[in-house]
Write a protein that holds these residues in place. Structure first.
Motif, PDB file in Angstrom:
ATOM      1  N   UNK A  64      80.293  52.548  86.429  1.00  4.57           N
ATOM      2  CA  UNK A  64      81.515  52.012  86.187  1.00  4.57           C
ATOM      3  C   UNK A  64      82.458  52.630  84.970  1.00  4.57           C
ATOM      4  N   UNK A  65      82.090  52.259  83.655  1.00  4.37           N
ATOM      5  CA  UNK A  65      82.804  52.901  82.529  1.00  4.37           C
ATOM      6  C   UNK A  65      81.991  54.374  82.332  1.00  4.37           C
ATOM      7  N   UNK A  66      80.945  54.595  82.560  1.00  3.61           N
ATOM      8  CA  UNK A  66      80.304  55.774  82.291  1.00  3.61           C
ATOM      9  C   UNK A  66      80.838  56.853  83.259  1.00  3.61           C
ATOM     10  N   UNK A  67      81.622  56.489  84.462  1.00  2.53           N
ATOM     11  CA  UNK A  67      81.990  57.383  85.423  1.00  2.53           C
ATOM     12  C   UNK A  67      83.522  57.947  84.811  1.00  2.53           C
ATOM     13  N   UNK A  68      84.076  57.334  83.860  1.00  8.26           N
ATOM     14  CA  UNK A  68      85.378  57.553  83.335  1.00  8.26           C
ATOM     15  C   UNK A  68      85.236  57.978  81.954  1.00  8.26           C
ATOM     16  N   UNK A  69      84.270  57.462  81.141  1.00  9.87           N
ATOM     17  CA  UNK A  69      84.310  57.703  79.718  1.00  9.87           C
ATOM     18  C   UNK A  69      83.003  58.551  79.233  1.00  9.87           C
ATOM     19  N   UNK A  70      83.107  59.789  79.398  1.00 11.16           N
ATOM     20  CA  UNK A  70      81.676  60.627  79.356  1.00 11.16           C
ATOM     21  C   UNK A  70      81.325  60.493  77.713  1.00 11.16           C
ATOM     22  N   UNK A  71      80.119  60.228  77.651  1.00 13.46           N
ATOM     23  CA  UNK A  71      79.646  60.244  76.213  1.00 13.46           C
ATOM     24  C   UNK A  71      79.809  58.999  75.577  1.00 13.46           C
ATOM     25  N   UNK A  72      80.268  57.912  76.040  1.00 14.36           N
ATOM     26  CA  UNK A  72      81.021  56.849  75.325  1.00 14.36           C
ATOM     27  C   UNK A  72      79.813  56.021  75.007  1.00 14.36           C
ATOM     28  N   UNK A  73      78.677  55.707  75.963  1.00 15.61           N
ATOM     29  CA  UNK A  73      77.492  54.911  75.801  1.00 15.61           C
ATOM     30  C   UNK A  73      76.754  55.424  74.799  1.00 15.61           C
ATOM     31  N   UNK A  74      76.596  56.965  74.817  1.00 19.20           N
ATOM     32  CA  UNK A  74      75.963  57.429  73.747  1.00 19.20           C
ATOM     33  C   UNK A  74      76.127  57.140  72.513  1.00 19.20           C
ATOM     34  N   UNK A  75      77.638  56.968  72.156  1.00 17.93           N
ATOM     35  CA  UNK A  75      78.207  56.615  70.887  1.00 17.93           C
ATOM     36  C   UNK A  75      77.902  55.188  70.605  1.00 17.93           C
ATOM     37  N   UNK A  76      78.015  54.319  71.492  1.00 11.35           N
ATOM     38  CA  UNK A  76      77.807  52.843  71.398  1.00 11.35           C
ATOM     39  C   UNK A  76      76.266  52.899  70.917  1.00 11.35           C
ATOM     40  N   UNK A  77      75.436  53.315  71.737  1.00 13.77           N
ATOM     41  CA  UNK A  77      73.761  53.095  71.342  1.00 13.77           C
ATOM     42  C   UNK A  77      73.688  53.679  69.783  1.00 13.77           C
ATOM     43  N   UNK A  78      74.225  55.029  69.493  1.00 11.08           N
ATOM     44  CA  UNK A  78      74.034  55.709  68.244  1.00 11.08           C
ATOM     45  C   UNK A  78      74.505  54.490  67.209  1.00 11.08           C
ATOM     46  N   UNK A  79      75.833  54.017  67.261  1.00 10.44           N
ATOM     47  CA  UNK A  79      76.096  52.880  66.213  1.00 10.44           C
ATOM     48  C   UNK A  79      75.470  51.909  66.174  1.00 10.44           C
ATOM     49  N   UNK A  80      75.097  51.216  67.343  1.00 15.95           N
ATOM     50  CA  UNK A  80      74.557  49.938  67.226  1.00 15.95           C
ATOM     51  C   UNK A  80      73.169  50.083  66.822  1.00 15.95           C
ATOM     52  N   UNK A  81      72.396  50.982  67.341  1.00 14.22           N
ATOM     53  CA  UNK A  81      71.103  51.320  66.712  1.00 14.22           C
ATOM     54  C   UNK A  81      71.138  51.488  65.082  1.00 14.22           C
ATOM     55  N   UNK A  82      71.882  52.165  64.568  1.00 10.36           N
ATOM     56  CA  UNK A  82      72.009  52.606  63.359  1.00 10.36           C
ATOM     57  C   UNK A  82      72.404  51.165  62.466  1.00 10.36           C
ATOM     58  N   UNK A  83      73.421  50.526  63.030  1.00  6.69           N
ATOM     59  CA  UNK A  83      73.581  49.096  62.324  1.00  6.69           C
ATOM     60  C   UNK A  83      72.304  48.065  62.189  1.00  6.69           C
ATOM     61  N   UNK A  84      71.725  47.957  63.581  1.00  7.28           N
ATOM     62  CA  UNK A  84      70.543  47.104  63.468  1.00  7.28           C
ATOM     63  C   UNK A  84      69.453  47.638  62.504  1.00  7.28           C
ATOM     64  N   UNK A  85      69.327  49.032  62.454  1.00 10.93           N
ATOM     65  CA  UNK A  85      68.412  49.382  61.196  1.00 10.93           C
ATOM     66  C   UNK A  85      68.763  48.907  59.913  1.00 10.93           C
ATOM     67  N   UNK A  86      70.011  49.043  59.665  1.00 17.89           N
ATOM     68  CA  UNK A  86      70.765  48.647  58.305  1.00 17.89           C
ATOM     69  C   UNK A  86      70.407  47.390  57.988  1.00 17.89           C
ATOM     70  N   UNK A  87      71.109  46.395  59.156  1.00 18.35           N
ATOM     71  CA  UNK A  87      71.193  44.859  58.932  1.00 18.35           C
ATOM     72  C   UNK A  87      69.874  44.233  59.203  1.00 18.35           C
ATOM     73  N   UNK A  88      68.981  44.789  59.955  1.00 16.37           N
ATOM     74  CA  UNK A  88      67.649  44.079  60.470  1.00 16.37           C
ATOM     75  C   UNK A  88      68.127  42.473  60.763  1.00 16.37           C
ATOM     76  N   UNK A  89      68.860  42.323  61.781  1.00 12.71           N
ATOM     77  CA  UNK A  89      69.146  40.840  62.016  1.00 12.71           C
ATOM     78  C   UNK A  89      68.056  40.313  62.836  1.00 12.71           C
ATOM     79  N   UNK A  90      68.124  38.927  63.135  1.00 10.77           N
ATOM     80  CA  UNK A  90      67.246  38.060  63.953  1.00 10.77           C
ATOM     81  C   UNK A  90      67.906  38.025  65.239  1.00 10.77           C
ATOM     82  N   UNK A  91      69.348  37.991  65.326  1.00 10.90           N
ATOM     83  CA  UNK A  91      69.921  37.694  66.648  1.00 10.90           C
ATOM     84  C   UNK A  91      71.133  38.645  66.363  1.00 10.90           C
ATOM     85  N   UNK A  92      71.595  39.196  67.419  1.00 16.77           N
ATOM     86  CA  UNK A  92      72.785  39.861  67.375  1.00 16.77           C
ATOM     87  C   UNK A  92      73.953  39.558  68.396  1.00 16.77           C
ATOM     88  N   UNK A  93      75.114  39.320  68.579  1.00 16.66           N
ATOM     89  CA  UNK A  93      76.071  38.824  69.168  1.00 16.66           C
ATOM     90  C   UNK A  93      77.082  39.779  69.842  1.00 16.66           C
TER      91      UNK A  93
END
Length: 279
Positions: free
Chosen positions: A116-145
């Motif tokens: 779906x989105x990946x067919x139309x937005x090249x590289x988009x999910x690499x960008x999402x994975x990069x920032x979410x992983x980085x934010x998880x490393x910074x905040x270290x939450x119990x749960x993320x919503x």
């Protein structure tokens, strides 16, 4: 409510509060609306403290024009966050997150990123994975919503957490809709009056597709939706797909043991809207 722009400062504060407490985390790109607030309210109910990030992530935009035009309303956002008793806000600059290297990591999401989105937005999910992983490393939450409007993104984040063995529980939350059914999105503010008035057609069509899916084949439902949008003067359908909820692979034949979801992306003039519905 405390607001931080620096990684070290927000980490120190979270650490000082964290002993024996649970941390709920809601990552956002700002331009907040009631959908975001519903995530925060749920996080408040389920955790001792709630952290919200406000960061327009440059690496997940495949078009520079979209990044430039993305609404940035930090003062309004902070006011809304205060109104729902958010505890900590992390609002860093791109330099704080990426230093001088604003690029994405490469991820393997087990094929989820190519649908779906990946067919139309090249590289988009690499960008999402990069920032979410980085934010998880910074905040270290119990749960993320995360909201289910971006259901593919939700599944990709679940996949990343599992593959990278990140000890965080990912919570998917129901799509928050306007009274007329339009899925809430920061992009809705950019719709013309005519497109906004017509926009409930998208969810209405999804609901009709769900009913049809009960008695008709997936292909017949797809053809019907495509035909409905061909007849509509204000919308251009980019895709409508019926996919397996787990793999996100487009289905050909229904299996009563599988869970399916219908996904749609539509252009309303220059504004791209997405939505989905469980079948």
């Amino acid at each position: 409510m405390l607001v931080f722009a620096k990684i070290k400062s927000v980490q120190q504060k979270i650490e000082s509060l964290k002993k024996g407490t649970t941390v709920g985390f809601v990552p956002t790109m700002g331009a907040l609306h009631k959908g975001h607030l519903s995530l925060i309210e749920r996080a408040k109910k389920e955790n001792d403290i709630v952290v919200v990030s406000v960061f327009v992530n440059p690496t997940q935009f495949d078009k520079q024009e979209d990044l430039i035009n993305y609404p940035k309303t930090i003062e309004k956002d902070l006011s809304l966050l205060k109104s729902v008793f958010c505890d900590l806000v992390f609002a860093p600059s791109a330099k704080e997150i990426y230093a001088d290297n604003i690029t994405s990591q490469s991820f393997n999401f087990d094929g989820l990123e190519f649908q779906m989105e990946g067919k139309f937005r090249v590289g988009h999910f690499d960008g999402v994975g990069t920032i979410v992983k980085r934010l998880f490393e910074i905040v270290k939450p119990t749960k993320a919503y995360f909201g289910e409007k971006d259901f593919q993104q939700l599944q990709i984040i679940r996949n990343m957490v599992k593959n990278h063995k990140i000890p965080i529980k990912i919570v998917g939350c129901e799509i928050f809709r306007e009274a007329d059914g339009l899925a809430m999105s920061s992009r809705n503010a950019r719709l013309t009056e005519a497109h906004r008035e017509a926009a409930p057609f998208i969810y209405k069509t999804l609901k009709q597709a769900k009913v049809k899916f009960g008695t008709e084949s997936a292909l017949d439902v797809v053809n019907w939706v495509e035909n409905e949008f061909e007849k509509h003067p204000l919308f251009k359908l980019e895709y409508f797909e019926i996919a397996d909820e787990e793999t996100l692979l487009t289905i050909k034949n229904k299996n009563p043991k599988q869970k399916y979801r219908a996904f749609i992306a539509v252009f309303a003039g220059k504004i791209r809207l997405i939505d989905n519905i469980s079948l």
